[in-house]
Design an enzyme around this catalytic site. Structure first.
Site, mmCIF file in Angstrom:
data_model
loop_
_atom_site.group_PDB
_atom_site.id
_atom_site.type_symbol
_atom_site.label_atom_id
_atom_site.label_comp_id
_atom_site.label_asym_id
_atom_site.label_seq_id
_atom_site.Cartn_x
_atom_site.Cartn_y
_atom_site.Cartn_z
ATOM 1 N N CYS A 174 0.217 100.257 16.285
ATOM 2 C CA CYS A 174 0.216 99.467 15.050
ATOM 3 C C CYS A 174 0.818 98.107 15.393
ATOM 4 O O CYS A 174 1.368 97.922 16.487
ATOM 5 C CB CYS A 174 1.067 100.154 13.987
ATOM 6 N N ASN A 227 5.421 109.417 12.387
ATOM 7 C CA ASN A 227 4.070 109.233 11.827
ATOM 8 C C ASN A 227 3.060 110.151 12.507
ATOM 9 O O ASN A 227 2.114 110.618 11.882
ATOM 10 C CB ASN A 227 3.663 107.750 11.876
ATOM 11 N N SER A 257 7.715 111.336 17.307
ATOM 12 C CA SER A 257 7.212 110.261 16.444
ATOM 13 C C SER A 257 6.920 110.807 15.047
ATOM 14 O O SER A 257 6.086 111.699 14.873
ATOM 15 C CB SER A 257 5.948 109.672 17.075
ATOM 16 N N HIS A 315 12.302 100.417 14.586
ATOM 17 C CA HIS A 315 12.879 101.091 13.407
ATOM 18 C C HIS A 315 14.100 100.390 12.853
ATOM 19 O O HIS A 315 14.663 100.818 11.854
ATOM 20 C CB HIS A 315 13.345 102.508 13.789
ATOM 21 N N GLU A 348 15.340 105.364 11.576
ATOM 22 C CA GLU A 348 14.951 104.396 10.529
ATOM 23 C C GLU A 348 15.684 104.697 9.218
ATOM 24 O O GLU A 348 16.171 103.789 8.543
ATOM 25 C CB GLU A 348 13.432 104.455 10.306
ATOM 26 N N CYS A 402 10.306 96.029 13.062
ATOM 27 C CA CYS A 402 8.992 95.801 12.452
ATOM 28 C C CYS A 402 9.194 95.044 11.135
ATOM 29 O O CYS A 402 10.057 95.414 10.334
ATOM 30 C CB CYS A 402 8.318 97.146 12.191
HETATM 31 S S1 SF4 Z 1 6.307 100.439 9.622
HETATM 32 FE FE1 SF4 Z 1 6.187 101.623 11.501
HETATM 33 S S2 SF4 Z 1 4.078 102.340 11.549
HETATM 34 FE FE2 SF4 Z 1 4.137 100.662 10.067
HETATM 35 S S3 SF4 Z 1 3.586 98.812 11.212
HETATM 36 FE FE3 SF4 Z 1 5.821 98.998 11.258
HETATM 37 S S4 SF4 Z 1 6.281 100.118 13.142
HETATM 38 FE FE4 SF4 Z 1 4.138 100.434 12.689
#
Ligand code: SF4
Length: 280
Positions: A12, A222, A220, A71, A123, A93
């Site tokens: 991602c 997800n 992971s 995270h 996270e 992110c």
């Molecule tokens: S929240 Fe997590 S899964 Fe979504 S884009 Fe960011 S790193 Fe990737």
């Protein structure tokens, strides 16, 4: 055996961004530290470690620049690192950062903060940190312990871990409302759209395939959510690399669907397509 690959696979943007940032720094500095794994994929981590990434558990072990993983990092740890005058490179992110800002907003505006997610996930622990560690964390299995929730609490704000099952989150929120009956209930839709899209793809794929292969790290979140959703639709297998695939899993399977977590590199997906494509 026919192989159908989900539309959205591979890194991602949050994971890709973190890897790009660390790779660039490693080229410059030769060594960069991360408190805990940068992302939840051992294959990628091993490669980055060879290039100079050092994963440590404690700020006292850091001897150079620190990269904040995708995270995020608990605010107390950030302060600790700052006190030691170490350089911080923030690879959180942007979507996770937005959730951190929501949590901060809630706590500073007098809301009781509830985080729906895995209490052991970095996270979630970090999000709780942005609520001064006063947030209530409930898991998404609908078996959460609600004793700690104060009935009649006036202002309640809810966010989720970014990678949980969206449908379960909605159910959990409804249950929370019934249980607490707050005067004000502020819910933020904080399930990441990329993970949600991949979750939705399971139902599209399930019309075309007899079994699923999910590629990603076992730690992971997800990837595990994706795997759990697949398991409800048919036989599903979770592996980190195609070398772990067993032929007997696919006996009698005509079409298999491949999906991936958000920290799975493209080459792992390509290898899995080749491996499954050769099976008879
Ligand atoms: S929240 Fe997590 S899964 Fe979504 S884009 Fe960011 S790193 Fe990737």
């Amino acid at each position: 055996m026919k192989v159908v690959v989900a539309e959205d696979t591979g890194f991602c943007y949050g994971v890709k961004r973190a890897i790009d940032i660390v790779t660039e720094r490693l080229k410059e500095k030769g060594k960069v530290y991360s408190l805990g794994p940068l992302i939840h994929n051992q294959i990628v981590i091993r490669k980055l470690e060879k290039e100079g990434l050092r994963i440590v558990d404690n700020p006292s072990q850091i001897r150079g620049d620190l990269i904040i993983r995708s995270h995020g990092l608990h605010p107390v740890l950030i302060e600790e690192v700052k006190k030691r005058n170490l350089r911080i490179i923030d690879a959180t992110c942007p979507f996770v950062k937005m959730v951190q800002r929501r949590v901060k907003y809630l706590i500073t505006n007098g809301y009781e903060v509830i985080i729906v997610g895995d209490p052991n996930h970095p996270e979630v622990r970090t999000l709780a940190g942005f609520a001064r560690d006063e947030a209530i964390i409930v898991n998404n299995s609908l078996k959460f312990k609600v004793q700690s929730l104060k009935l009649g609490t006036k202002k309640v704000g809810v966010v989720s871990q970014t990678t949980i099952n969206k449908k379960d989150y909605q159910k959990t929120v409804a249950q929370l409302y019934k249980k607490i009956e707050p005067e004000e209930f502020l819910i933020f839709d904080t399930v990441c759209q990329i993970t949600e899209k991949r979750q939705k793809e399971v139902s599209i794929l399930s019309r075309k395939v007899d079994a699923f292969l999910v590629l990603g790290g076992k730690e992971s979140s997800n990837t595990r959510t994706l795997y759990e959703i697949c398991r409800k639709r048919g036989p599903a297998f979770l592996v980190e690399a195609s070398s772990q695939v067993k032929k007997e899993w696919f006996i009698g399977v005509k079409t298999v669907g491949i999906l991936s977590g958000t920290s799975t590199p493209d080459w792992v997906i390509k290898e899995a397509i080749d491996t499954l494509g050769k099976m008879k």
